[in-house]
Design an enzyme around this catalytic site. Structure first.
Site, PDB file in Angstrom:
ATOM      1  CB  CYS A  52      -0.912   0.026   1.223  1.00  0.00           C
ATOM      2  SG  CYS A  52      -1.858  -1.483   1.504  1.00  0.00           S
ATOM      3  CG  ASP A  84      -5.313  -2.679   8.476  1.00  0.00           C
ATOM      4  OD1 ASP A  84      -4.388  -2.215   9.152  1.00  0.00           O
ATOM      5  OD2 ASP A  84      -6.427  -2.153   8.407  1.00  0.00           O
ATOM      6  CB  CYS A 125      -2.102   0.993   4.658  1.00  0.00           C
ATOM      7  SG  CYS A 125      -2.705  -0.664   5.069  1.00  0.00           S
ATOM      8  CG  ASP A 126      -7.383  -0.360   5.374  1.00  0.00           C
ATOM      9  OD1 ASP A 126      -6.952  -0.304   4.209  1.00  0.00           O
ATOM     10  OD2 ASP A 126      -8.051  -1.320   5.805  1.00  0.00           O
ATOM     11  CE  LYS A 127      -7.743   0.802  10.479  1.00  0.00           C
ATOM     12  NZ  LYS A 127      -7.394  -0.141   9.414  1.00  0.00           N
ATOM     13  CB  CYS A 197      -6.670  -4.132  -0.333  1.00  0.00           C
ATOM     14  SG  CYS A 197      -5.419  -4.776   0.807  1.00  0.00           S
ATOM     15  CD  GLU A 448      -9.705  -4.125   9.389  1.00  0.00           C
ATOM     16  OE1 GLU A 448      -9.865  -2.937   9.107  1.00  0.00           O
ATOM     17  OE2 GLU A 448      -9.135  -4.939   8.631  1.00  0.00           O
ATOM     18  CB  SER A 474     -11.298  -6.548   6.562  1.00  0.00           C
ATOM     19  OG  SER A 474     -10.930  -6.228   5.249  1.00  0.00           O
TER      20      SER A 474
END
Length: 559
Positions: A52, A84, A125-127, A197, A448, A474
């Site tokens: 990511c 993650d 990435c996600d956060k 992702c 998650e 997730s």
């Protein structure tokens, strides 16, 4: 002119008494002329621990070029990321949501300590994304967010695959439904290179939400990580942040209640991640906007689900980019009245002005459905309440044929316990799994539950069992699952006193989550309950002591 543009940074660069400050800056490349320019922070989440973020260093360089081209002086600094996908299903995942706060704190610290006049933040990435936006909200200086971009889709035996395909393959292989050869083939082909992702999971969900919020450049959310378009996004952001400084446009003028409603609308239309509720609530709270789970539900009720994207659909973000991308999608949403077009954005123009000349979605495409053929007439994210979730919980019902279940509780005190039971074939059709003490405080960190939910799907139980948790899911999760149950077990929420075999009802249509036990019995059980001791020291202990409820965004900076 530049004295006005560097009003903030001149606190540390102007006047005889700041000679020591200037001397330090000369050591990192400043010359006399630079002290008259706006100094702009470039916050980079580059890291080679996850695809990511593995290319973000190159994007940050492009951002610097844009700042310099526009007459600013860039200063790059780093912050962290947690993968993650790599930490999923392990204790390391407890640090994922915590990393959002660490990212926000670190960018705030540097941004204020260095007295930047503006900021360009890069996340993958996600956060990273909500962490950057929380920091931007705290700083409230002219700022732009740049998304690192989506990964290209993987392919195996003619099928599009991604990281969630691998998680689901674990369940299929354990159930004897997938050969060892295909199991390894999926693993080796799912992630072909840099980028977040690929499905409409949390990273891509938040990227589009931030574009709709007005805090990133139009059309940028769908550009793939490894593309000329993404490099161009980065360069343009560097140029534009100087324009924001000139115009005096700050995040507080952009991140309004209506802008957050726009962000929620695109999440619903795209079938986005349940994590968006946590992140948007946290961002709103930080900027001073009153946003609640009830607002989330109101937007859900008037926004159809239109995108055939993973995890419940068949396409990934790359495919959206090929049929017009987020520019065409936003135009479509505006034309159909689903967005407030008068909201200010980082371009200095309104949302409607940004997409007025955007191309339409390509004819014949089937990634975004026409409104009359919506996949669901209302949003796929549903806020649920009941005697198990007085503060609220969230479910994602996209692609589900079965949206309610009543069954006996199968209680687990951690994700690992639950996954072991699933892989040992101890879960039966009709069960309702309870995974507790995985909340913001109890986990801590609100892991998650992708491994258990993917294993259930892989075993063909995705819509045949229910699952509730005070943890989260997730963006790749799908199935009859409910997360963010609040109050959580650690603070004495009713999920803490569920017993094995108690009947639990999940009803997404009625938005109800109930324990089939009378109020008197619940009160009696709670009276005999004691909070278990916190499990960790260090950053997890600090987080557990300071974090708010999931219903408030699980933030650590709140009243």
């Amino acid at each position: 002119m530049f004295m006005k543009l560097n009003a903030r940074s001149s606190r540390i660069t102007a006047g005889d008494k700041r000679a020591p400050n200037r001397a330090m800056l000369r050591a990192v490349g400043f010359v006399d002329a630079d002290f008259e320019k706006p100094i702009i922070g470039v916050a980079s989440t580059w890291s080679d621990i996850t695809p990511c973020n593995s290319h973000i260093d190159k994007l940050a360089i492009e951002g610097r070029k844009g700042i310099e081209r526009a007459g600013g002086k860039p200063q790059t600094f780093g912050t962290i990321t947690v993968s993650d996908g790599i930490s999923m299903g392990t204790e390391g995942m407890k640090y994922s949501l915590v990393s959002r706060e660490v990212i926000a704190d670190s960018i705030e610290v540097v941004g204020n300590a260095a007295s930047f006049d503006g900021l360009v933040a890069f996340g993958g990435c996600d956060k990273n994304m909500p962490g950057c936006l929380i920091a931007i909200a705290r700083l409230n200086i002219p700022s732009i967010f740049v998304y690192g971009g989506t990964i290209m889709p993987g392919e195996y035996k003619g099928n599009w695959i991604d990281i969630v395909s691998v998680f689901e393959a674990v369940g299929k292989h354990a159930a004897g439904k997938l050969s060892k050869e295909d199991f390894e083939g999926i693993e080796k082909n799912a992630c072909p290179g840099s980028g977040s992702c690929g499905g409409m999971y949390t990273a891509n969900t938040m990227a589009v939400a931030i574009e709709a919020l007005g805090m990133s450049l139009p059309g940028s959310a769908s550009n793939p990580a490894i593309s000329q378009e993404k490099a161009a996004d980065s360069l343009a952001a560097g140029v534009q942040v100087v324009e924001l400084i000139k115009k005096g446009i700050r995040p507080k003028e952009i991140m309004t209640k209506k802008a957050f409603e726009n962000a929620i609308s695109v999440v619903m239309a795209l079938g986005g991640s349940t994590n968006s509720a946590l992140h948007l609530l946290a961002m709103a709270k930080t900027i001073g906007v009153e946003l609640t789970l009830d607002d989330y539900q109101k937007v859900s009720e008037k926004t159809p689900h239109l995108a055939d994207l993973k995890p419940s659909g068949k396409y990934v973000m790359y495919h959206l980019s090929k049929v017009g991308g987020t520019a065409a999608f936003m135009k479509f949403m505006l034309d159909n009245g689903f967005l407030h077009g008068d909201c200010m954005t980082v371009t200095g123009k309104t949302l409607k002005e940004n997409y007025a000349n955007a191309p339409a979605l390509k004819k014949g495409q089937d990634v975004i459905m026409p409104v009359e053929r919506a996949l669901k007439k209302t949003g796929p994210l549903v806020i649920m309440k009941g005697n198990l979730a007085k503060e609220g919980a969230i479910a994602k019902v996209s692609g589900l044929k079965v949206t309610s279940i009543t069954g006996p509780a199968r209680v687990f005190e951690s994700e690992e316990q639950c996954l072991d039971a699933i892989l040992a074939n101890k879960i039966r059709e009709g069960d309702v799994i309870v995974i507790r003490y995985e909340g913001p405080r109890g986990g801590p960190g609100m892991r998650e539950m992708l491994a258990p939910t993917s294993a259930l799907v892989g075993q063909g139980l995705g819509e045949k069992v229910g699952l509730i948790t005070d943890g989260r899911f997730s963006g790749g999760t799908h199935g009859l699952v409910v997360g963010h149950v609040a109050p959580e077990a650690q603070v004495g929420g009713p999920i803490a006193i569920i017993k094995e075999g108690d009947l639990i009802t999940i009803d997404a249509e009625k938005r109800s989550l109930r324990l089939g036990v009378g109020d008197a019995e619940i009160k009696k059980r709670l009276a005999g309950w004691k909070a278990p001791p916190l499990k960790y020291k260090g950053v997890l202990r600090k987080y557990a002591r300071s974090v708010s409820s999931a219903s408030q965004g699980a933030i650590t900076d709140y009243d």
